[in-house]
Design a protein around this motif. Structure first.
Motif, short mmCIF file in Angstrom:
data_model
loop_
_atom_site.label_atom_id
_atom_site.label_comp_id
_atom_site.label_asym_id
_atom_site.label_seq_id
_atom_site.Cartn_x
_atom_site.Cartn_y
_atom_site.Cartn_z
N TYR A 175 -26.78 -0.29 -23.31
CA TYR A 175 -25.73 0.49 -24.21
C TYR A 175 -25.36 2.07 -23.45
O TYR A 175 -24.47 2.38 -23.40
CB TYR A 175 -26.88 0.97 -25.32
N LEU A 176 -26.38 2.53 -22.51
CA LEU A 176 -25.92 3.74 -21.76
C LEU A 176 -24.91 3.71 -20.92
O LEU A 176 -24.07 4.29 -20.76
CB LEU A 176 -27.19 4.51 -21.38
N ALA A 177 -25.09 2.28 -20.35
CA ALA A 177 -24.03 2.00 -19.21
C ALA A 177 -22.49 1.78 -19.97
O ALA A 177 -21.63 2.31 -19.39
CB ALA A 177 -24.22 0.92 -18.50
N SER A 220 -29.98 4.97 -12.97
CA SER A 220 -30.88 4.10 -11.79
C SER A 220 -32.14 3.97 -12.56
O SER A 220 -32.60 4.40 -13.60
CB SER A 220 -30.64 4.70 -10.65
N SER A 221 -32.94 3.42 -11.55
CA SER A 221 -34.43 3.30 -11.96
C SER A 221 -35.31 3.50 -10.60
O SER A 221 -34.96 2.89 -9.51
CB SER A 221 -34.54 1.89 -12.51
N SER A 222 -36.44 4.08 -10.68
CA SER A 222 -37.27 4.03 -9.56
C SER A 222 -38.53 3.15 -9.72
O SER A 222 -39.58 3.05 -9.00
CB SER A 222 -37.76 5.54 -9.29
N LYS A 243 -22.95 12.17 -13.68
CA LYS A 243 -21.80 11.41 -13.06
C LYS A 243 -21.41 11.98 -11.64
O LYS A 243 -21.26 13.15 -11.67
CB LYS A 243 -20.67 11.23 -13.75
N GLY A 244 -21.21 11.15 -10.68
CA GLY A 244 -20.74 11.86 -9.60
C GLY A 244 -21.86 12.21 -8.69
O GLY A 244 -21.65 12.73 -7.66
N ILE A 245 -23.08 12.29 -9.25
CA ILE A 245 -24.11 12.83 -8.24
C ILE A 245 -25.17 11.80 -8.06
O ILE A 245 -25.60 11.38 -8.98
CB ILE A 245 -24.84 14.20 -8.96
N ASP A 246 -25.74 11.68 -6.94
CA ASP A 246 -26.89 10.91 -6.68
C ASP A 246 -27.33 11.03 -5.12
O ASP A 246 -26.89 12.10 -4.71
CB ASP A 246 -26.31 9.38 -6.73
N LYS A 247 -28.39 10.43 -4.55
CA LYS A 247 -28.71 10.51 -3.28
C LYS A 247 -27.56 10.39 -2.24
O LYS A 247 -27.81 11.36 -1.24
CB LYS A 247 -30.03 9.63 -3.11
#
Length: 161
Positions: free
Chosen positions: A53-55, A63-65, A75-79
């Motif tokens: 739903y969030l997607a 994501s998930s760890s 949005k547009g920010i990740d590792k």
């Protein structure tokens, strides 16, 4: 989460958090979330439906760890964003960058470096993206990869054992 927050606050970091108990509130605050986590231990079906739903809302990166959480970041920010920023600041290209990961939240980062290494305990999709796989994090996988890659032979006394 409390343990990790305690580690950060003991180093002087200020952490603010809000408990969000419904989807409407979450979506309303999505532009204020720097790093969020949804935890549903032992509820994989519920977590999967929430993630789907969030997607569909397409307001944050997901994501998930681990199998019991969903991580929310802008949005547009990740590792990968962080790795590219470090590369730019220090004039380092992808051919001279090493990254190590094991979770879904590492996928983008693994694509930003020539030396992308999945830990032995990594998810299958992480291993598929990485250029190398090493031993697990509890078996000193990072150290063993670097030792092999750089052809280092260190005695126990040199590494403090």
């Amino acid at each position: 989460m409390a343990r990790d927050a305690g580690n950060l606050t003991s180093m002087g970091a200020e952490i603010a958090y809000d408990s969000v108990n419904d989807l409407d509130t979450l979506l309303a605050m999505s532009n204020q979330i720097i790093n969020g986590i949804i935890v549903a231990k032992g509820e994989p079906a519920l977590l999967a439906s929430v993630k789907q739903y969030l997607a569909e809302q397409d307001v944050m990166n997901l994501s998930s760890s681990g199998p019991d959480n969903i991580e929310l970041i802008p949005k547009g920010i990740d590792k990968a964003t962080a790795i590219r920023q470090i590369q730019t600041l220090h004039g380092i290209d992808a051919d001279h960058t090493f990254v190590f990961g094991d979770g879904q939240n590492d996928l983008g980062m693994l694509q930003a470096a020539k030396y992308s290494v999945a830990m032995g305990n990594a998810l299958p999709e992480v291993k598929a993206v990485a250029n190398y796989v090493t031993e697990s994090n509890v078996n000193d996988g990072v150290a063993k990869f670097l030792q092999k890659h750089f052809e280092l032979s260190l005695s126990d006394s040199e590494v403090g054992l």
